[in-house]
Design a protein around this motif. Sequence first.
Motif, mmCIF file in Angstrom:
data_model
loop_
_atom_site.group_PDB
_atom_site.id
_atom_site.type_symbol
_atom_site.label_atom_id
_atom_site.label_comp_id
_atom_site.label_asym_id
_atom_site.label_seq_id
_atom_site.Cartn_x
_atom_site.Cartn_y
_atom_site.Cartn_z
ATOM 1 N N LEU A 6 0.831 -1.201 0.000
ATOM 2 C CA LEU A 6 0.000 0.000 0.000
ATOM 3 C C LEU A 6 0.865 1.249 0.000
ATOM 4 C CD1 LEU A 6 -2.870 1.146 0.149
ATOM 5 C CD2 LEU A 6 -2.736 0.978 2.635
ATOM 6 N N ARG A 7 1.921 1.256 0.804
ATOM 7 C CA ARG A 7 2.795 2.431 0.847
ATOM 8 C C ARG A 7 3.486 2.666 -0.490
ATOM 9 N NH1 ARG A 7 4.120 0.522 6.093
ATOM 10 N NH2 ARG A 7 5.980 -0.475 5.276
ATOM 11 N N VAL A 8 3.963 1.608 -1.101
ATOM 12 C CA VAL A 8 4.629 1.751 -2.398
ATOM 13 C C VAL A 8 3.675 2.329 -3.436
ATOM 14 C CG1 VAL A 8 5.654 0.460 -4.308
ATOM 15 C CG2 VAL A 8 6.331 -0.051 -1.965
ATOM 16 N N ALA A 9 2.447 1.826 -3.465
ATOM 17 C CA ALA A 9 1.459 2.321 -4.428
ATOM 18 C C ALA A 9 1.139 3.790 -4.161
ATOM 19 C CB ALA A 9 0.191 1.471 -4.360
ATOM 20 N N LEU A 10 0.974 4.154 -2.899
ATOM 21 C CA LEU A 10 0.641 5.541 -2.571
ATOM 22 C C LEU A 10 1.795 6.481 -2.892
ATOM 23 C CD1 LEU A 10 -1.351 5.207 0.771
ATOM 24 C CD2 LEU A 10 -2.209 5.577 -1.538
ATOM 25 N N VAL A 11 3.014 6.070 -2.606
ATOM 26 C CA VAL A 11 4.163 6.919 -2.944
ATOM 27 C C VAL A 11 4.233 7.144 -4.447
ATOM 28 C CG1 VAL A 11 6.683 6.969 -2.997
ATOM 29 C CG2 VAL A 11 5.513 6.348 -0.907
ATOM 30 N N ALA A 12 4.004 6.073 -5.218
ATOM 31 C CA ALA A 12 4.025 6.215 -6.676
ATOM 32 C C ALA A 12 2.938 7.177 -7.149
ATOM 33 C CB ALA A 12 3.856 4.851 -7.338
ATOM 34 N N VAL A 13 1.734 7.073 -6.567
ATOM 35 C CA VAL A 13 0.642 7.961 -6.966
ATOM 36 C C VAL A 13 0.946 9.395 -6.556
ATOM 37 C CG1 VAL A 13 -1.784 8.504 -6.568
ATOM 38 C CG2 VAL A 13 -1.085 6.147 -6.944
ATOM 39 N N LEU A 14 1.487 9.574 -5.346
ATOM 40 C CA LEU A 14 1.811 10.931 -4.881
ATOM 41 C C LEU A 14 2.862 11.582 -5.773
ATOM 42 C CD1 LEU A 14 1.840 10.537 -1.001
ATOM 43 C CD2 LEU A 14 0.284 11.944 -2.367
ATOM 44 N N VAL A 15 3.885 10.839 -6.140
ATOM 45 C CA VAL A 15 4.913 11.389 -7.031
ATOM 46 C C VAL A 15 4.299 11.790 -8.366
ATOM 47 C CG1 VAL A 15 7.000 10.806 -8.319
ATOM 48 C CG2 VAL A 15 6.803 10.157 -5.933
ATOM 49 N N ALA A 16 3.434 10.933 -8.911
ATOM 50 C CA ALA A 16 2.786 11.251 -10.183
ATOM 51 C C ALA A 16 1.907 12.494 -10.064
ATOM 52 C CB ALA A 16 1.966 10.056 -10.662
ATOM 53 N N LEU A 17 1.159 12.593 -8.949
ATOM 54 C CA LEU A 17 0.282 13.754 -8.771
ATOM 55 C C LEU A 17 1.089 15.038 -8.595
ATOM 56 C CD1 LEU A 17 -2.504 12.305 -6.448
ATOM 57 C CD2 LEU A 17 -2.690 12.903 -8.865
ATOM 58 N N VAL A 18 2.170 14.954 -7.836
ATOM 59 C CA VAL A 18 3.007 16.152 -7.657
ATOM 60 C C VAL A 18 3.617 16.580 -8.985
ATOM 61 C CG1 VAL A 18 5.142 16.977 -6.601
ATOM 62 C CG2 VAL A 18 3.479 15.746 -5.227
ATOM 63 N N LEU A 19 4.141 15.613 -9.732
ATOM 64 C CA LEU A 19 4.730 15.949 -11.030
ATOM 65 C C LEU A 19 3.700 16.527 -11.995
ATOM 66 C CD1 LEU A 19 7.109 12.909 -11.589
ATOM 67 C CD2 LEU A 19 7.711 15.219 -10.850
ATOM 68 N N LEU A 20 2.458 16.182 -11.820
ATOM 69 C CA LEU A 20 1.405 16.713 -12.678
ATOM 70 C C LEU A 20 0.822 18.004 -12.123
ATOM 71 C CD1 LEU A 20 -0.504 16.365 -15.106
ATOM 72 C CD2 LEU A 20 -2.015 15.047 -13.612
ATOM 73 N N ALA A 21 0.597 18.048 -10.803
ATOM 74 C CA ALA A 21 -0.117 19.188 -10.214
ATOM 75 C C ALA A 21 0.741 20.447 -10.152
ATOM 76 C CB ALA A 21 -0.619 18.821 -8.815
ATOM 77 N N VAL A 22 2.041 20.313 -9.833
ATOM 78 C CA VAL A 22 2.888 21.509 -9.698
ATOM 79 C C VAL A 22 3.015 22.250 -11.027
ATOM 80 C CG1 VAL A 22 5.227 22.297 -9.192
ATOM 81 C CG2 VAL A 22 4.118 20.658 -7.680
ATOM 82 N N PRO A 23 3.354 21.586 -12.138
ATOM 83 C CA PRO A 23 3.382 22.328 -13.411
ATOM 84 C C PRO A 23 2.011 22.883 -13.797
ATOM 85 C CG PRO A 23 4.566 20.256 -13.622
ATOM 86 C CD PRO A 23 3.844 20.208 -12.322
ATOM 87 N N LEU A 24 0.945 22.122 -13.479
ATOM 88 C CA LEU A 24 -0.386 22.596 -13.823
ATOM 89 C C LEU A 24 -0.757 23.830 -13.000
ATOM 90 C CD1 LEU A 24 -2.858 22.054 -15.562
ATOM 91 C CD2 LEU A 24 -3.727 20.555 -13.765
ATOM 92 N N ALA A 25 -0.378 23.828 -11.718
ATOM 93 C CA ALA A 25 -0.654 25.000 -10.879
ATOM 94 C C ALA A 25 0.140 26.206 -11.363
ATOM 95 C CB ALA A 25 -0.315 24.674 -9.427
ATOM 96 N N THR A 26 1.401 25.980 -11.762
ATOM 97 C CA THR A 26 2.218 27.080 -12.294
ATOM 98 C C THR A 26 1.625 27.629 -13.588
ATOM 99 O OG1 THR A 26 4.178 26.066 -11.316
ATOM 100 C CG2 THR A 26 4.538 27.713 -13.021
ATOM 101 N N ALA A 27 1.195 26.719 -14.451
ATOM 102 C CA ALA A 27 0.577 27.163 -15.703
ATOM 103 C C ALA A 27 -0.720 27.916 -15.443
ATOM 104 C CB ALA A 27 0.324 25.951 -16.604
ATOM 105 N N MET A 28 -1.472 27.477 -14.448
ATOM 106 C CA MET A 28 -2.725 28.171 -14.098
ATOM 107 C C MET A 28 -2.435 29.589 -13.606
ATOM 108 S SD MET A 28 -5.608 26.781 -11.436
ATOM 109 C CE MET A 28 -5.672 25.203 -12.287
ATOM 110 N N TRP A 29 -1.424 29.734 -12.761
ATOM 111 C CA TRP A 29 -1.035 31.068 -12.275
ATOM 112 C C TRP A 29 -0.628 31.973 -13.425
ATOM 113 C CZ3 TRP A 29 4.027 32.939 -12.781
ATOM 114 C CH2 TRP A 29 4.278 34.172 -12.158
ATOM 115 N N ALA A 30 0.238 31.452 -14.310
ATOM 116 C CA ALA A 30 0.705 32.259 -15.445
ATOM 117 C C ALA A 30 -0.456 32.623 -16.366
ATOM 118 C CB ALA A 30 1.787 31.505 -16.215
ATOM 119 N N TYR A 31 -1.381 31.702 -16.561
ATOM 120 C CA TYR A 31 -2.504 31.964 -17.461
ATOM 121 C C TYR A 31 -3.400 33.087 -16.936
ATOM 122 C CZ TYR A 31 -7.065 31.414 -19.610
ATOM 123 O OH TYR A 31 -8.262 31.666 -20.242
ATOM 124 N N PHE A 32 -3.742 33.004 -15.635
ATOM 125 C CA PHE A 32 -4.654 34.025 -15.085
ATOM 126 C C PHE A 32 -4.022 35.419 -15.138
ATOM 127 C CE2 PHE A 32 -6.970 30.491 -12.890
ATOM 128 C CZ PHE A 32 -8.227 30.771 -13.408
#
Length: 436
Positions: A6-32
Amino acid sequence: MRQRVLRVALVAVLVALVLLAVPLATAMWAYFFADERNELEREALAAAVRVGPDFAAGDPVELPKGREVRLGVYDTRMRLRAGHGPARADTETRRAGAGTVVRGHVDGDLVAAVPVSQNEKVIGIVRVASPARDVWGRVLLGWLALGGVVLIALTAAVLVARRQARALTAPLEALSRQARAVTEGDLTARTAPSPIAEIDQVARTHNAMVERLAQLLQRERDFTANASHQLRTPLTGLQLGLETALTDPHADPRAALQEALESTGHLHHTIDEVLRLAGAGQPSTQTPAAVQPLSGVLGFAEQRWHGLFADTGRRLTVAAEPETQDAPVPGRTVGQILDVLLDNTLRHGRGRAEVTARSLGDTIAIDVQDEGSIHTDPAVLFDRGHTTGAGAGIGLALAKDLAETAGGRLALAGTDPTTFTLLLPPCGVPEVTHSL
């Protein structure tokens, strides 16, 4: 194991979400912020159109009405002539006086300044400003929505990871339970098939190992029981013979020793036959049975058992059809089977006992019969441990196994009188042997 998966799966999902969410949040800030600056520039251009050519001469300006922003018009002296804004032009507005559109950030405001030209000469500047906190509000709302999506994705990932962890660990936990049961002595424990190919392969290997261990342990137990059963009577006879020779002062010690020698030879043969039976199913270690004429095997059996039957007041007769006299048979194996059947007759039968050999074409049939009767179900009569008296239920099961190793078959041919029949296939040319 389950928590680790369970921990391995969650760490993998968290890494994927961070790698996706941080650039998306930055792009959202720049867009607005970029969208707000573009909107300010458009409003400034729309206002610049309304500035007439006589603006420099003091002509008033009618500014458009739109969303709530601070819109102001400045003259070339950088003084506010209309609208809202600082009385004196700020730095960004002064830069626009050079004839270029300027975007900037001044005192917490987003600013767009557009020059107004007449005959390629700047006659004024339109300045539009809006609070940066309004844009930050929209950015934060976007980030909040993004965080909600991330939270939903993380929740779904937790549920899926827990389910997959159960699916992965349940077969391993079952395998561990079965292995623990085996270590506690339950050799019937088997692991169920798994939907995961790798774990299922381990389970099959484990089951095969346990099956093999169970067979080896059962073979060891059977060997111990068979040896004990087959050696008890010869050892008893050997002991009685020696005791008789010691207590009788007129006994011939040479005859007693000769009889003891023959008994020990028979004991050796008994041990060899039990060992050969224990190795059944292992061709690499199994030795072939010694072939002897049937008449010799029957004669030696009569020699061993005649006195025992006579001591109990019973009669033993041994007969063979002429065409079976020289029939080659596995001597030691047949001798052990006859020992079991005659011992069974002596203990549980009554009246006269008869051993008869007859020919059935290529097959030899040996009947062992007494005047008693038996009422046991033939289906369980040869099961190991089944007995109708005080015995351990080993003899008939052992005799049946010995017959099968010789390629023959032992069966109950009659119940009243009790008759056992041993069927033997052709065995080849007899070897001359004096081992008996």
